[in-house]
Each structure stands twice: as structure tokens, then as C-alpha cells.
Motif scaffolding. Sequence first.
Motif, short mmCIF file in Angstrom:
data_model
loop_
_atom_site.label_atom_id
_atom_site.label_comp_id
_atom_site.label_asym_id
_atom_site.label_seq_id
_atom_site.Cartn_x
_atom_site.Cartn_y
_atom_site.Cartn_z
N LEU A 21 13.89 15.33 2.11
CA LEU A 21 13.67 15.35 0.66
C LEU A 21 14.99 15.43 -0.09
CD1 LEU A 21 10.60 17.76 0.42
CD2 LEU A 21 10.58 15.29 0.07
N ARG A 123 8.24 12.98 -9.46
CA ARG A 123 8.53 12.87 -8.03
C ARG A 123 9.91 13.41 -7.68
NH1 ARG A 123 4.79 13.24 -4.82
NH2 ARG A 123 6.19 12.50 -3.21
N SER A 127 10.29 16.88 -5.68
CA SER A 127 10.96 16.79 -4.38
C SER A 127 12.07 17.83 -4.27
CB SER A 127 11.54 15.39 -4.16
OG SER A 127 10.51 14.44 -4.03
N THR A 282 2.32 17.75 0.03
CA THR A 282 3.33 17.21 -0.90
C THR A 282 3.11 15.73 -1.19
OG1 THR A 282 4.89 16.69 0.90
CG2 THR A 282 5.10 18.85 -0.17
#
Length: 696
Positions: A21, A123, A127, A282
Amino acid sequence: MDYTILAPIGSVVALLFALYLALKVKRAPEGNDLMKKISLAVRKGANAYLKRQYTGVIIFFAVMFIILLVLALLGYLTIFVPFAFLTGGFFSGLSGFIGMKIATAANARTAHAAQNSLNSGLRISFSSGAVMGFVVVGLGLLDISIWYFLLKAVFSGLPEAEQIQSITSAMLTFGMGASSMALFARVGGGIFTKAADVGADLVGKVEAGIPEDDPRNPAVIADNVGDNVGDVAGMGADLYESYVGSIISTGALAVAAGLGFSGVTIPMVMAAIGILASIIGTFFVRTKEGASQKNLLTALRRGTWISAILVAGAAFPIIYFFLGSDRIGLYGAVISGLLAGILIGFFTEYFTSDSYKPTRKLAKTSLTGPATIIIGGISLGMLSTALPVIIVGVSVLVSYYISGGAADFNMGLYGIGLSAVGMLSTLGITLATDAYGPVADNAGGIAEMAHLGEEVRERTDALDSLGNTTAATGKGFAIGSAALTALALIASYIAEVKILAPDFNFDLSITNPSVLVGLFVGGMLPFLFASLTMDAVGRAAQSIVVEVRRQFREITGLMDGNAEPDYASCVDICTKSAQKEMILPAILAVIAPIVVGLILGVNGVAGMLAGATVCGFILAVMMANSGGAWDNAKKYIEGGAHGGKGSDAHKAAVVGDTVGDPFKDTSGPSINILIKLLSMVSIVFASVVIAFSLIK
């Protein structure tokens, strides 16, 4: 096969996913040169703060290491305790540091992504928050695994019962290191962020009438730095402590319950399964353009609920496999903890989100001035304590009795510990929904300072407003988990005393003067602690107010936008103030249980822990929810309600939000660390108290 091997495997998976990530975030474009410059200033400020904080923390840990080493050499502790204390603090601090590094790298990238769409901004920011979440669970489980396998090898020659007892006793103590680091990170970071925020708001918004995050405000960079050192590094260290504390204390309670290595294995395997469930969750967090706050909340909820369902499904075969059908009631304890976490989160959201009636009603009180919105916010916070207390109370009773507590007291206590593990099993994604908020907040500030389009600011404001709600929800979750973890730690303390002094006769009745006095002292400590931290924010904020006024007055052309403010001076003032002001609250948390123990004895300490847990839990919920509601009431008005930005209602709401800042981001969340640290210190120094207390 020793299934505890799943714990280090789970930790490695979590850390690898966090790395994936982090690289994904770093690959995203950072935007134009001005955005990069602003982000770099925030990054430098955060790094400078953490460098100074860790310098002070190293001194504290060195002193405590020497004290613990001396006690170990004198025979009051095992020789592993001082080193376990160090590793607990190191991994806790490291998790906060890594989370903050990626958060400060993601702010400009989120603002740039928001130029494309709302979902793109979500996003990137989510993240970066997930990096924090998975680093916390990964490092926490790694620390537990290292000590478990090391101690298992060292004590391999002992009979199984003694071996487990020796392992869990030593492991409990590294929670004190994690708690100490969490306290410094939470209190210091909280003082920094709210001093900057209060100073920036009072002079910028209220006196000068300029917008939030206006580049002319000298405190604006310090404010953005504070979001990271307080709400990312501080929150990460806080929940790291709850996470490892719940797993270790439950393992220790397995000894008294007679469950052997199987009882110790279950919480470790549950944590590993929770990591996998959180990773899956997630991938379900996404939204569409033009999404409302409810749509955004649903997107985040979807991920956490899917994770919780997966853990609930996996918990049954885990317990059945390790303990058989006779102990399947423990599955109910896990479900109880999971549900308690979800319900506390939901009701925290209900009382703090402007999508619901309480915060909208609070916003309306601003029409009659600052006094009424402050009264309304305090009232709302007090009202909001009822449901979390009932939820935790029901969870404790269900966990205790469904686990077999009526027939076996120790088995009931193990069930309570396992419910805390259940609540925290999905921490990877739960923390992600919280830690993303400061990134979105920073992104909004960068969008304002870099003069990006109005639609970008609208998107970052939507994410920021959602972040305020998820932050409040995260704090509610952290406080609820702290209450369950603290209960498990109190039980572990009593079990530890029985191991150290088998003949000691506990008298925990309310009529025992030591217990009664301990209850009063424990009940007072959260209020004293909150007073010290609130006062610290006030003093630090005064310094910022004076500095911002000076710059507005003395820097020619600043208000016209023709000169650049001295951002670094505000960052430096906040840094110095935070380091100075956090010393007294930290010392109080460590010294109090030792002094109470030496005067009132073991029974007095148990009373103190009970009083601090009850009062601390309620006070923390009240402060966090009042602060969250004030913040979102201000955001609701800024969205156009009751006259919108610049109106008298907005000015009143800014005052309410300013009062609420230290409530929700300094004192409130620090209290849940206090109640766990008191328990940890009590466990570590139990042998000293038994030997030297005035009242036996």
C-alpha cells in the motif's frame, strides 16, 4: 503442530501488505510544485517534532530500564522484564513513526487525486491510513511472537503449567513499554496539534476573518503537522498498546483458567485471522462521484463489516479445534466483543456525524451564540456516554457467563479477555478508517493553499468531514477496547499477585477501607490527568496566538498576500511546548499506581484500577463525542446551514469547535491510555508492592 506459528506468519503478511500500500501511495503523482513545497514543509515539521519527542522518550526509557534492571537483579522481576519493556516501547514508537511518514507523503497526493474524482481521493487517503493500521497489527503481532517463542525456548525445561505461567508473566510486562510510548505519543502529539489548531482558529478565523487553511496564517503548517503527529502517530501507538495488551492479558488469563497452551494460542491465531479478514475488507472500500456523507460512511462501513463477518465465521472452528465442544461458549464471547465494537462505533457516529439529528440540533444552538453551543455540546457528550457504558456492560456480562463464569470464575475472566481480542481482531481496517482522516484534512489544507479548483476543495472537505466522523468513531472504538482491555488487565493483575504471593488473601469488598480509598483515588485520576492536558493545550495555544498576532502585525504585506509568513516559528513553538507540557501527565501515570500500592497495598491498587477504568471510560467518551459533535456542527454550518461561512452562527460554532479540540484530540483519547498504563505499571511493580506496602 504448534499453531502459534500463524502469529508471526500473520504479522509478516500484514507488514508486506502495508509495504504494498505504501508503494502504491508513493507511486501516485504529488501534484504541482507549490503542492510539493507545502507537503515538504509539513513533512519537515513532523519529522522535526518526532525527532525531538523521541530524544526525550529515550531518556525516560533509559531511566525506567535501569530501575527495572535493578529490581530484576534484586529478584523482584525476571531478567527479561527490562528488555521486554524496551521492545514494547520500540515497536509502538516505530508503528507510529511509519504511519506518520506515509501520511505526510500522502497529503498532496490525495489533493492531486481529488482533482480527478472523489473516489480517487478516497482510495489514496484510505490506503495511507491502511498502512498505519497494518503496520500496527503487524509489528504488534511480531513483538508478541518474538517474545513468545524466545521465552518458550528458555523455559522449555519446566512443566507445562509453570512454563506457560513464566512465559505469560514476562510477556505482560512489555505492554508497559507500549503503554508508556503511547502516552508520550498521544499526549505530546495531542498538545502539539491542538495548540496549533486553537491558535490558528482563534486568530485566523475569529479575529482576522480569513478562511481555514489560508496560507497567510502563520500557524497553518503547524496545524497540518499536528494532524499527523497527534492523530496518526499518536493514535497508532495508542491502539498498538490496546492490541498487544488484549492478546497478552488473555493469554495470561488462560493460565488461571487451566486452558494450557491452547488457551494462549487462541488469541494469537485470532489476531492472525483478523489480519487476513482486514486485508480482504480493504478491497471493498470505494465510492462514486458526488457521494453524500452517508454514501461515504457506507463505503467505509462495508469494509469493516465484511472483515468482522469473516472473523466471526473463522472464530467458531478455531475455538472448537483448540478447546473442543465443551468450551464453545467462548465463541459467544468473541461475537460479543465484535458486536460491541461495531455498536460503539455506530452510536459514536450517530452522536457526532452531521448526517444525524444530535449534531444538526447542536449546530442550530449556534444561532444564539457561543455559550449555547458550548452548553449543548457538553450536554450531548454527557448523554452519549449512556449507550457505550450499557454496550460494554452487556458485553462483559455475556462474555463472562457464556464462557462458563458461573461455574468457573477464571474461565469467565478468560471470556472477557477473548471478547477484547474479538473487538480488536479487525484493527487493521478499523484503524485505517480513522488514520485516513488527518490525510484528508491535510489534503484540504493543501488544496486551499495551492489555490486548486473549488470542486477539489469540495471533495477534500467531503473526505475531511467524513474523517471527523470516522475519527470520532475510531476514538469511541479505542475507548471501548481500552475498557475491555483494562478489565482483562485488572484480572491479570489479580492473577499475577496470586502467582507471586499464593497465600495472599484478597479482600475487594467495598467496605475494605483500602479498596474504598483506592476507588476514590482511581476515579479522580482521569479528571486530574484531563485537567493537566487541557491546561497544557491552553498554555501552548496562548504562545501560538501571541506569535500569529505578532506576524500579522509586523510582517508588511502579509494580510494582502504579498509576503510569506514564518511558518517554522509556529512549528518550533508547538514542538517545544508539547515536549515540556507532556512530562507531568506522563510522570503521574507511572508514579500513581506505585505510590497507591506502597500506601494502600494490593487491595488498594485493585480499587484504584477499578475506579480509574470506570471514570476514565465515561469521561473519555464524553470528551471525544462532545469534541466530535462541535467539529461537525461547524462543518455543517460551513456547508451552508444557518447562514454558512462568515455568519454569526459560524463564528459561534468556531468557538465551540475550538473548545472541543483538546476534548477530542488531547485529553479524551489520552485517558484510555492512562487506564491501561495504570494496570500495566501495577502488574510490573506487583512484587515490589507486595514486599513493601504499608497496608498488607
